[in-house]
Design an enzyme around this catalytic site. Structure first.
Site, short mmCIF file in Angstrom:
data_model
loop_
_atom_site.label_atom_id
_atom_site.label_comp_id
_atom_site.label_asym_id
_atom_site.label_seq_id
_atom_site.Cartn_x
_atom_site.Cartn_y
_atom_site.Cartn_z
N ASP A 493 6.23 4.06 -11.88
CA ASP A 493 7.29 3.10 -12.18
C ASP A 493 6.79 1.68 -12.34
O ASP A 493 7.50 0.81 -12.81
CB ASP A 493 8.29 3.09 -11.01
CG ASP A 493 9.39 4.10 -11.20
OD1 ASP A 493 9.65 4.48 -12.35
OD2 ASP A 493 10.00 4.50 -10.20
C1 BGC Z 1 9.52 6.61 -7.08
C2 BGC Z 1 8.98 7.57 -8.10
C3 BGC Z 1 7.79 6.99 -8.78
C4 BGC Z 1 6.77 6.53 -7.78
C5 BGC Z 1 5.57 5.86 -8.43
C6 BGC Z 1 8.43 6.17 -6.16
O1 BGC Z 1 8.92 5.20 -5.32
O2 BGC Z 1 10.53 7.23 -6.35
O3 BGC Z 1 9.98 7.84 -9.03
O4 BGC Z 1 7.26 7.97 -9.61
O5 BGC Z 1 7.37 5.63 -6.89
O6 BGC Z 1 5.85 4.63 -8.96
#
Ligand code: BGC
Length: 823
Positions: A493
C-alpha cells in the site's frame, strides 16, 4: 519433554499451557497490553491481560457498545473492571486499573475466553469473560472465594463505560454527545438506550444475576470529579450513588455486598448484551424501552450451570475446529503454532480483517478486499460456509470493469467510497480465495451464485463472471513493458508511484495524479501468472476450453514480459515508476531489491527451469534475511521521495521501509519449499513465528502467541521489536505455507496432494487432516534424509501410484503412509 511443559515458567511474563490451549500471563505489566478476542459470530470483545478493551456488535465503528480510549495515558485504561473492597483494601479482579497490586495475579488467554485469577487478603477471585456461541452478549463470570478463616464482607463494584454507538462520532462530536446519553435501570439491570428515541432500534444492557445494593450510571458520580478509573470515589467510600446519567458519560456499575464464610464460594454472572427490537415494538410504555429480548437473554445465563454449559460448548466448538488439522512433528514449536495459535489467529483475522485491534481503532478501516480474500486461505478448512459467504460479499463490492473497492463496511457490506479502488492487485486475490475454497470443499456451486457488481442488482452475473473480469482487469491495464499497471499501489500500500505528494495533509492511498499509465508492478505480474494459471485450471475444470486457451495465452505473455523486462541479473525487479525507471534494481542507490516480486515470481514458477528462481531466493537470503525475519527491501530509503510515496516516509527499518513486514515472509517460505529447500523455509518460519520467540519477549514487545504485522529491521534503532499484533495476513499465509508447502499436504480439485519439503534431518511427521468426507492420518517418512523429492504412497496398506489421495474413493478414517524417495 511433553508439549505442555516446554517453556513453562521460563520467561518473566508468561508461558504456554498447551494442554488447556492457553497462554498464561503472570504479570499485569507486560511490555504492551497482551490481548485476546472474544466472540466469533457478530458480537466481539477485545480483552487485554488486565481486562481492558471494548465490545461491539458486527461493526466496530457503527455498533460500538463500550468505550475505549486509544492513546490513553497510562495505556489501556478502559475495560470491564471489577473492584473489590474488603476491610480497607481495594484491588481489581484483573490486576488493574487499581494501582494496589494483588498478592497473586494470572491471566489465561484461551480459545475465545480470558480468565483472570487473582488472590488478595485471603480472597480468591476467578473472572472468566467470553461470548457464548451464537449469542449477542459477553458473559463475565466472577467466582469469589474466602480462602481464610475469618468471615468476610466484600463490597464489589462492576464497571463498564458505554460508547454512544458510532465510535468515530463518540470521540469527536462532543457538542452533541454530551447531551444525548440515556439509561434506564430496572431490576438491577442497567440499560443503555442512547438514541433509541430516534432512529435506533437497538440498545445494550449490563446485568448481574443477584440482588444489588446500588448502582451508578453517571461516570462523574462513580469516579468522582477529576479522578480516574484507578481510584473511583464510590469504591473508596464503599457505596454506589444510584446516579442516573442524563447526557455526559453514561456507564454501568453494579454495587453488591458479598458476605463469605470461611471456605465459602459465590458465583456471580454479569451479562453485557446487545438487543434489537422490531420498530413497531420498541416501547414497553411511553419512554420505557421494550426489555423482553434482554430478559430472555439474561435468563439464558441465570445460573452458574447455564454459564458452565455455554463455556463447555465453546471449548467443544474449538476442539472440533482445531481438530480438522493436527500435526505431530519433531519440532514441538511448529506443532504448537499450527495446532493452536496460528489457527486461532486465522479465525480472528478472518472475522475482523484489519478493523479492530489495539492498533486498528475500529473506526478507520473496514474489511479490506485484498486482506479478506487472503485471510480465507487460513480458514477454509475450519468453517468453509463462512468463507463462502465472505467471498460472495467481497464479490458484491467488485465493480463491473473487474476492479474493486479497496475496503467495505461489514454492517452495510458496501464498498467504502472514501477510499475507492485502483489498487491493481486487488481483483486477482479473489481468484486465490475462490480456488482455494473450491479445492478444500469441492463446492463449485459458489461460481453459479448470482452477484451484482458494486451492489447493482439489476445486472446479476454469476461469481465466475466476477473472476473472469478480475482476470481481464489485469489484461486491460498493462503498461509500456506489457506488465500490469500498478494504479494507486499493489500489495504494498505504501509504494505509491502515481501520487507525487508534497502535501502533508493528503492521503497517500487516495491521491493519484496523472494518467497512471506508465508505472508497472512486477508483484502484480507474478501474481497474475500464479493466479492466472489457477484461473486457467478452473476454466478447464468447468469445461470452458476456449476461455482456458485464451487465458493461458495471456498468462504466457505475462511470463515472457517478466523474463524480458523484469529480471535484473540476480533478482526480479520490483516495478517501473511513472517515468518508466526501474525500481528494485542494482542500478538504484537505495531500494535495490524488494521481497514481493521475488516471492510472487518464484511462487508463479517463473525462472524455476533456468535457475533464476534459485538465484532470486539466494539474493533474498544474502541481502534481506535477518535473524528476526526477512526485510521488505534494502537498502532502506534514507530520504523522502515523492516518486515512491509513503514507503519512503517511514524512518529506515520500520514498516514498509525495510522493516520485516511479516505478511510477505511466507511467500518466500512457499518459494523455498517449492524448490525443495524445506530447511530454509522452516528457518524463515521460525524467525517470525511467536512460538520460537519466547526468549525475547521484552525486545519483541507484542503478544508472544500471535504474529505481528511488522518487526523492526536492521536499519531501525530497535531491531527485532514488533508492532501491530493480531490482524495481519501473516497468520493465514504462514499457516498456508507451513501446511501446504513445507508439510506439503495440499488440497486439490481431485483430492489431497502430498508434496513435503521438510528439513532433511526430520525422520518423519504425522498429520491428521479432515478433508471433505474423510479423516486421514497421514504419516510422512523421510528414511533417506532427503526432505523433499518423490513420494511413494500407501493408502490403508496398499501402494498407490502418484501422490494424490483421490477423495472420491474415500470416506471415514484412513491411514496414509508417504515415503520420500529420490526423484
Ligand atoms: C494492509 C495490507 C497491505 C500491507 C502492506 C497492511 O497494513 O492491511 O492491505 O498489503 O499493509 O502495505
Amino acid at each position: 519433554m511433553s508439549e505442555s511443559t516446554i517453556d513453562a515458567h521460563t520467561t518473566e511474563f508468561g508461558y504456554f499451557d498447551d494442554q488447556q490451549k492457553e497462554y498464561v500471563i503472570t504479570t499485569p505489566f507486560t511490555p504492551t497490553p497482551w490481548i485476546n478476542y472474544l466472540g466469533n459470530d457478530g458480537f466481539y470483545g477485545l480483552i487485554s491481560n488486565t481486562a481492558g478493551g471494548y465490545s461491539f456488535y458486527q461493526d466496530p465503528k457503527f455498533r460500538r457498545l463500550t468505550r475505549y480510549r486509544y492513546n490513553s495515558v497510562p495505556v489501556d485504561t478502559s475495560g470491564r473492571y471489577f473492584y473489590l473492597k474488603c476491610d480497607d483494601h481495594i484491588w481489581s479482579a484483573s490486576g488493574r486499573p487499581v494501582q494496589q497490586q494483588p498478592e497473586k495475579y494470572e491471566c489465561r488467554h484461551g480459545m475465545g475466553y480470558s480468565r483472570f485469577l487473582v488472590s488478595h487478603q485471603e480472597i480468591d477471585s476467578e473472572l472468566t469473560c467470553f461470548v457464548p456461541l451464537g449469542e449477542k452478549a459477553e458473559v463475565h463470570r466472577l467466582i469469589l472465594k474466602n480462602s481464610g478463616e475469618r468471615h468476610r464482607k466484600i463490597s464489589l463494584f462492576s464497571y463498564i463505560e458505554w460508547c454512544l454507538w458510532n465510535a468515530e462520532d463518540d470521540g469527536s462530536n462532543f457538542q452533541r454527545n454530551l447531551s444525548t446519553g440515556e439509561v434506564e435501570v430496572e431490576d438491577g439491570v442497567i440499560y443503555h438506550k442512547t438514541e433509541f428515541r430516534e432512529r435506533r432500534n437497538h440498545y445494550a444492557f449490563y446485568s448481574v444475576n443477584q440482588p444489588i445494593s446500588g448502582f451508578d450510571t453517571d461516570r462523574e458520580c462513580f469516579l468522582g470529579p477529576y479522578r480516574g478509573v484507578e481510584n473511583p470515589v464510590s469504591v473508596e467510600q464503599g457505596k454506589a450513588t444510584n446516579s442516573h446519567a442524563h447526557g455526559w458519560s453514561p456507564i454501568a456499575s453494579h454495587h453488591l455486598e458479598v458476605e463469605l464464610a470461611p471456605g465459602e464460594e459465590r458465583t456471580l454472572v454479569f451479562v453485557l448484551g446487545y438487543c434489537e427490537v422490531a420498530k413497531e415494538n420498541k416501547w414497553q410504555s411511553p419512554g420505557i424501552i421494550n426489555k423482553a429480548p434482554a430478559r430472555e437473554m439474561i435468563n439464558r445465563y441465570k445460573s452458574q450451570y447455564d454459564v458452565q454449559k455455554a463455556l463447555t460448548a465453546l471449548a467443544t466448538h474449538w476442539d472440533t475446529l482445531l481438530g480438522n488439522f493436527r500435526l505431530n512433528s519433531p519440532d514441538p514449536k511448529l506443532n504448537r503454532s499450527l495446532n493452536i495459535w496460528n489457527q486461532y489467529q486465522n479465525m480472528v483475522t478472518f472475522n475482523l480483517s484489519r478493523s479492530a485491534s489495539f492498533y486498528e481503532s475500529g473506526i478507520g478501516r473496514g474489511m479490506g478486499f485484498r486482506d479478506s480474500n487472503q485471510d480465507t486461505i487460513g480458514f477454509a478448512h475450519m468453517v468453509p460456509e463462512k468463507v463462502r459467504e465472505r467471498i460472495l460479499d467481497l464479490s458484491a463490492t467488485q465493480k463491473s470493469d473487474g476492479s474493486a473497492y479497496h475496503q467495505y463496511q461489514p454492517l452495510t457490506k458496501k464498498g467504502n467510497a472514501n477510499i475507492g479502488g485502483n489498487f491493481n492487485d486487488d481483483p486477482m486475490w479473489m481468484v486465490l480465495s475462490t480456488v482455494n475454497y473450491i479445492k478444500e470443499t469441492g463446492d463449485f456451486s459458489i461460481l453459479d451464485e448470482k452477484v451484482g457488481f458494486d451492489g447493482d442488482v439489476s445486472e446479476e452475473p454469476n461469481h465466475f463472471e466476477h473472476l473472469r473480469r478480475a482476470f481481464e482487469h489485469v489484461v486491460n491495464n498493462l503498461g509500456p513493458h506489457g506488465l500490469p499497471l500498478i494504479g494507486r499501489a499493489d500489495w504494498n500500500d505504501c509504494l505509491n508511484l502515481n501520487c507525487f505528494s508534497e502535501d502533508p495533509n493528503e492521503s497517500y492511498q487516495t491521491t493519484q495524479r496523472g494518467k497512471s499509465d506508465v508505472a508497472e508492478s512486477l508483484m502484480i505480474a507474478g501474481q497474475f501468472v500464479l493466479y492466472g494459471q489457477d484461473f486457467v485450471q478452473l476454466c478447464i475444470q468447468l469445461g470452458k476450453r476456449d476461455l482456458a486457451h485464451n487465458a493461458q495465452q495471456q498468462v504466457d505473455k505475462m511470463r515472457e514480459a517478466v523474463l524480458a523486462h523484469g529480471w535484473d541479473g540476480q533478482w526480479f525487479l520490483r516495478a517501473y515508476n511513472a517515468k518508466g525507471e526501474k525500481i528494485g534494481s542494482h542500478e538504484n542507490k537505495e531500494g535495490k531489491i524488494f521481497i514481493e516480486s521475488q516471492g510472487f515470481c518464484v511462487m508463479a514458477g517463473i525462472g524455476i527451469k533456468d535457475g533464476k528462481a534459485r538465484q532470486a531466493l539466494d539474493s533474498v537470503e544474502q541481502r534481506l534475511a535477518t535473524p528476526h525475519g526477512i526485510m521488505l527491501n534494502q537498502p532502506a530509503f534514507s530520504t523522502y521521495d515523492k516518486h515512491l510515496g509513503e514507503i519512503s516516509s517511514y524512518p529506515p527499518g520500520y514498516k514498509e521501509n525495510a522493516g520485516i513486514f511479516c505478511h510477505n515472509n511466507p511467500w518466500i517460505m512457499v518459494a523455498e519449499a517449492m524448490l525443495g529447500r524445506g530447511e530454509k523455509a522452516l528457518e524463515y518460519f521460525a524467525s517470525i513465528s511467536p512460538a520460537y520467540l519466547q526468549h525475547m519477549q521484552q525486545q519483541h514487545k507484542t503478544e508472544p502467541y500471535v504474529y505481528s504485522q511488522m518487526i523492526a529491521g536492521n536499519d531501525a534503532a530497535t531491531p527485532g521489536q514488533a508492532k501491530n499484533s493480531w490482524l495481519t495476513g501473516t497468520a493465514a499465509w504462514c499457516y498456508y505455507a507451513a501446511t501446504q508447502y513445507i508439510l506439503g499436504i495440499k488440497p486439490d480439485y481431485a483430492g489431497l496432494i502430498i508434496t513435503p519439503s521438510i528439513p532433511a534431518h526430520w525422520p518423519s511427521f504425522v498429520v491428521s487432516r479432515r478433508f471433505r468426507k474423510a479423516h486421514y492420518c497421514i504419516e510422512v517418512n523421510n528414511p533417506y534424509g532427503l526432505g523433499a523429492g518423490k513420494v511413494q504412497l500407501e493408502i490403508d496398506g496398499k501402494a498407490v501410484a502418484g501422490n494424490l489421495i483421490d477423495y472420491a474413493q474415500f470416506s471415514g478414517e484412513h491411514h496414509i503412509t508417504a515415503t520420500i524417495v529420490q526423484s
